[in-house]
Design a protein around this motif. Structure first.
Motif, PDB file in Angstrom:
ATOM      1  N   ILE A 139      11.169   2.210   2.360  1.00  0.00           N
ATOM      2  CA  ILE A 139      11.992   1.121   1.830  1.00  0.00           C
ATOM      3  C   ILE A 139      11.173   0.389   0.774  1.00  0.00           C
ATOM      4  O   ILE A 139      10.385  -0.500   1.086  1.00  0.00           O
ATOM      5  CB  ILE A 139      12.439   0.156   2.954  1.00  0.00           C
ATOM      6  CG1 ILE A 139      13.183   0.911   4.046  1.00  0.00           C
ATOM      7  CG2 ILE A 139      13.308  -0.964   2.387  1.00  0.00           C
ATOM      8  CD1 ILE A 139      13.490   0.061   5.266  1.00  0.00           C
ATOM      9  N   ARG A 140      11.347   0.761  -0.486  1.00  0.00           N
ATOM     10  CA  ARG A 140      10.485   0.236  -1.541  1.00  0.00           C
ATOM     11  C   ARG A 140      11.245  -0.567  -2.601  1.00  0.00           C
ATOM     12  O   ARG A 140      10.656  -0.991  -3.576  1.00  0.00           O
ATOM     13  CB  ARG A 140       9.723   1.385  -2.203  1.00  0.00           C
ATOM     14  CG  ARG A 140       8.687   2.063  -1.291  1.00  0.00           C
ATOM     15  CD  ARG A 140       7.603   1.111  -0.854  1.00  0.00           C
ATOM     16  NE  ARG A 140       6.637   1.710   0.042  1.00  0.00           N
ATOM     17  CZ  ARG A 140       5.465   2.196  -0.342  1.00  0.00           C
ATOM     18  NH1 ARG A 140       5.131   2.172  -1.618  1.00  0.00           N
ATOM     19  NH2 ARG A 140       4.637   2.719   0.537  1.00  0.00           N
ATOM     20  N   SER A 141      12.557  -0.785  -2.432  1.00  0.00           N
ATOM     21  CA  SER A 141      13.310  -1.576  -3.401  1.00  0.00           C
ATOM     22  C   SER A 141      14.130  -2.625  -2.667  1.00  0.00           C
ATOM     23  O   SER A 141      14.550  -2.408  -1.517  1.00  0.00           O
ATOM     24  CB  SER A 141      14.228  -0.685  -4.231  1.00  0.00           C
ATOM     25  OG  SER A 141      15.327  -0.243  -3.451  1.00  0.00           O
ATOM     26  N   PRO A 142      14.387  -3.778  -3.287  1.00  0.00           N
ATOM     27  CA  PRO A 142      15.233  -4.802  -2.655  1.00  0.00           C
ATOM     28  C   PRO A 142      16.622  -4.282  -2.308  1.00  0.00           C
ATOM     29  O   PRO A 142      17.176  -4.656  -1.267  1.00  0.00           O
ATOM     30  CB  PRO A 142      15.288  -5.907  -3.717  1.00  0.00           C
ATOM     31  CG  PRO A 142      14.040  -5.732  -4.516  1.00  0.00           C
ATOM     32  CD  PRO A 142      13.809  -4.253  -4.558  1.00  0.00           C
ATOM     33  N   TYR A 149       6.673  -3.120   5.315  1.00  0.00           N
ATOM     34  CA  TYR A 149       6.621  -3.937   6.530  1.00  0.00           C
ATOM     35  C   TYR A 149       7.512  -5.155   6.311  1.00  0.00           C
ATOM     36  O   TYR A 149       8.627  -5.028   5.792  1.00  0.00           O
ATOM     37  CB  TYR A 149       5.175  -4.312   6.871  1.00  0.00           C
ATOM     38  CG  TYR A 149       5.014  -4.818   8.280  1.00  0.00           C
ATOM     39  CD1 TYR A 149       5.349  -4.019   9.374  1.00  0.00           C
ATOM     40  CD2 TYR A 149       4.532  -6.098   8.527  1.00  0.00           C
ATOM     41  CE1 TYR A 149       5.207  -4.483  10.672  1.00  0.00           C
ATOM     42  CE2 TYR A 149       4.388  -6.568   9.828  1.00  0.00           C
ATOM     43  CZ  TYR A 149       4.729  -5.753  10.889  1.00  0.00           C
ATOM     44  OH  TYR A 149       4.598  -6.205  12.166  1.00  0.00           O
ATOM     45  N   LEU A 150       7.061  -6.356   6.671  1.00  0.00           N
ATOM     46  CA  LEU A 150       7.896  -7.541   6.545  1.00  0.00           C
ATOM     47  C   LEU A 150       7.046  -8.795   6.448  1.00  0.00           C
ATOM     48  O   LEU A 150       5.837  -8.783   6.681  1.00  0.00           O
ATOM     49  CB  LEU A 150       8.883  -7.649   7.717  1.00  0.00           C
ATOM     50  CG  LEU A 150       8.357  -7.442   9.152  1.00  0.00           C
ATOM     51  CD1 LEU A 150       7.631  -8.666   9.665  1.00  0.00           C
ATOM     52  CD2 LEU A 150       9.503  -7.112  10.089  1.00  0.00           C
ATOM     53  N   ASP A 176      11.586  -7.457   2.822  1.00  0.00           N
ATOM     54  CA  ASP A 176      11.623  -7.547   1.369  1.00  0.00           C
ATOM     55  C   ASP A 176      10.405  -6.822   0.806  1.00  0.00           C
ATOM     56  O   ASP A 176       9.275  -7.312   0.907  1.00  0.00           O
ATOM     57  CB  ASP A 176      11.618  -9.015   0.926  1.00  0.00           C
ATOM     58  CG  ASP A 176      11.797  -9.179  -0.571  1.00  0.00           C
ATOM     59  OD1 ASP A 176      11.659  -8.184  -1.307  1.00  0.00           O
ATOM     60  OD2 ASP A 176      12.058 -10.313  -1.017  1.00  0.00           O
ATOM     61  N   PRO A 177      10.601  -5.633   0.218  1.00  0.00           N
ATOM     62  CA  PRO A 177       9.449  -4.862  -0.273  1.00  0.00           C
ATOM     63  C   PRO A 177       8.707  -5.519  -1.423  1.00  0.00           C
ATOM     64  O   PRO A 177       7.601  -5.101  -1.762  1.00  0.00           O
ATOM     65  CB  PRO A 177      10.086  -3.529  -0.702  1.00  0.00           C
ATOM     66  CG  PRO A 177      11.521  -3.835  -0.944  1.00  0.00           C
ATOM     67  CD  PRO A 177      11.875  -4.920   0.033  1.00  0.00           C
TER      68      PRO A 177
END
Length: 382
Positions: free
Chosen positions: A330-333, A193-194, A186-187
């Motif tokens: 990966i920068r958006s939900p 990362y995570l 989830d960004p």
């Protein structure tokens, strides 16, 4: 003024393991660390992977229960993907006790470990400290973390790509948790990362990490928000502690050694670019560093240092560097939801299992360990 063969700056796992191996080779080794206690300033969750557990003699009583299940959550937290191995893939260590165990092992081998001394600088073999007299060293090992001062003084490469991580630890009642590794992509809480939840049998670790430039409210605020409803988190039964720090994810540095010294552990970028795991590579690279250092100090031939070549080691994990760049994007939900959705496919689950449960190591620098492992299973690392 004291003179030593090797001065190791930093009493983390990489520094202490390197010191022990050098002392066993008959060298006069001194380890210094600015901390007065190895139980303070811990930056790692302490997750040991199966490859490390198989290849290194770790104290079993300091490790938590085996973890075989990984649950991958999308930002919505709904319908996680469960990956299950037929073997124990992870065990979480009591890192304060592991460091103390490594310290005793280094001292038993003949190394001198001195805490409460801050490294200032070094030049031409003369090393200065705050709180102690200078030392003359034939060789310096920089095990002083992601932002290494030793690397600066030796003119070696420095880490430039970082995640910043933080975690909360709290005690849980024995037997109230089921061993599992919960990972949330989830960004909004962990850009690039995570978030994670895992326990070591006594404490639950709840953490987040990500790129600091994408954390407008700061990592501590994001951690507190995640911990409020993190999946798999048990009810605390004791006081809460915090830890954290920078995580280098640019891969092993290219220029790791020179006639005056070399780098190990986080200082060398010995952290998987993809998973940000650093305990396995720090042990493996420390073995190579110790072997190279011993030969160099015995022969005086600088060509011995060519075996500790970061450029060559980097070829072993090109795939990880590529996936790190993709992960960073990966920068958006919505993008994170799409990635998790893709991992639900047969091919996606196979890729995730290959990353999380692979038999290869990063980097695999010990021929003896590599031969033993290849006799029983193929290298399936990414």
């Amino acid at each position: 003024m004291r003179t030593v063969d090797v001065l190791v700056v930093g009493a983390g796992l990489a520094g202490l393991h390197t010191a022990r191996l050098l002392a066993l080779r008959g060298l006069d080794v001194m380890v210094v660390d600015r901390r007065r206690s190895l139980s303070t300033g811990i930056r790692t969750t302490g997750i040991f992977v199966r490859r490390t557990l198989d290849d290194f003699d770790l104290p079993d009583h300091l490790l938590g229960p085996g973890v075989r299940d990984v649950l991958l959550y999308p930002p919505s937290r709904r319908a996680p993907i469960r990956l299950t191995s037929d073997r124990d893939e992870y065990r979480v260590a009591d890192m304060a006790a592991v460091y103390e165990h490594a310290r005793r092992a280094a001292e038993s081998a003949g190394a001198l470990v001195v805490l409460g001394i801050r490294y200032v600088d070094s030049s031409m073999g003369l090393v200065r400290f705050t709180g102690a007299e200078p030392v003359t060293a034939r060789f310096i090992v920089g095990a002083d973390g992601a932002r290494s001062r030793v690397a600066r003084d030796l003119g070696l490469d420095a880490n430039r790509s970082f995640l910043v991580g933080a975690e909360i630890l709290h005690s849980v009642a024995s037997g109230t948790t089921t061993p599992a590794f919960h990972c949330v992509l989830d960004p909004r809480i962990a850009p690039g990362y995570l978030g994670w939840v895992i326990d070591d049998g006594r404490d639950t670790h709840v953490g987040v990490a990500g790129y600091p430039d994408a954390m407008p409210t700061g990592v501590r605020h994001l951690l507190d928000a995640f911990a409020a409803d993190a999946p798999g988190r048990a009810t605390p039964t004791g006081p809460v502690g915090r830890r954290g720090g920078p995580i280098p994810v640019g891969g092993v540095l290219r220029r790791l050694a020179c006639p005056a010294g070399l780098l190990v552990g986080d200082a060398a970028g010995a952290v998987s670019p993809l998973t940000a795991g650093g305990l396995d590579p720090c042990l493996r690279m420390s073995e190579l560093a110790a072997a190279v250092t011993a030969v160099y100090l015995r022969t005086g031939d600088p060509r011995a240092l060519s075996r500790y070549d970061g450029s060559a080691l980097r070829t072993r994990f090109r795939g990880r560097l590529l996936l790190r760049r993709l992960f960073a994007g990966i920068r958006s939900p919505a993008a994170a939801e799409a990635v998790v959705s893709a991992l639900r496919s047969r091919a996606g689950r196979a890729l995730a299992a290959r990353i999380l449960f692979g038999d290869g190591s990063f980097p695999d620098v010990n021929p003896r360990l590599r031969h033993a492992r290849s006799a029983t299973s193929p290298d399936t690392s990414v």
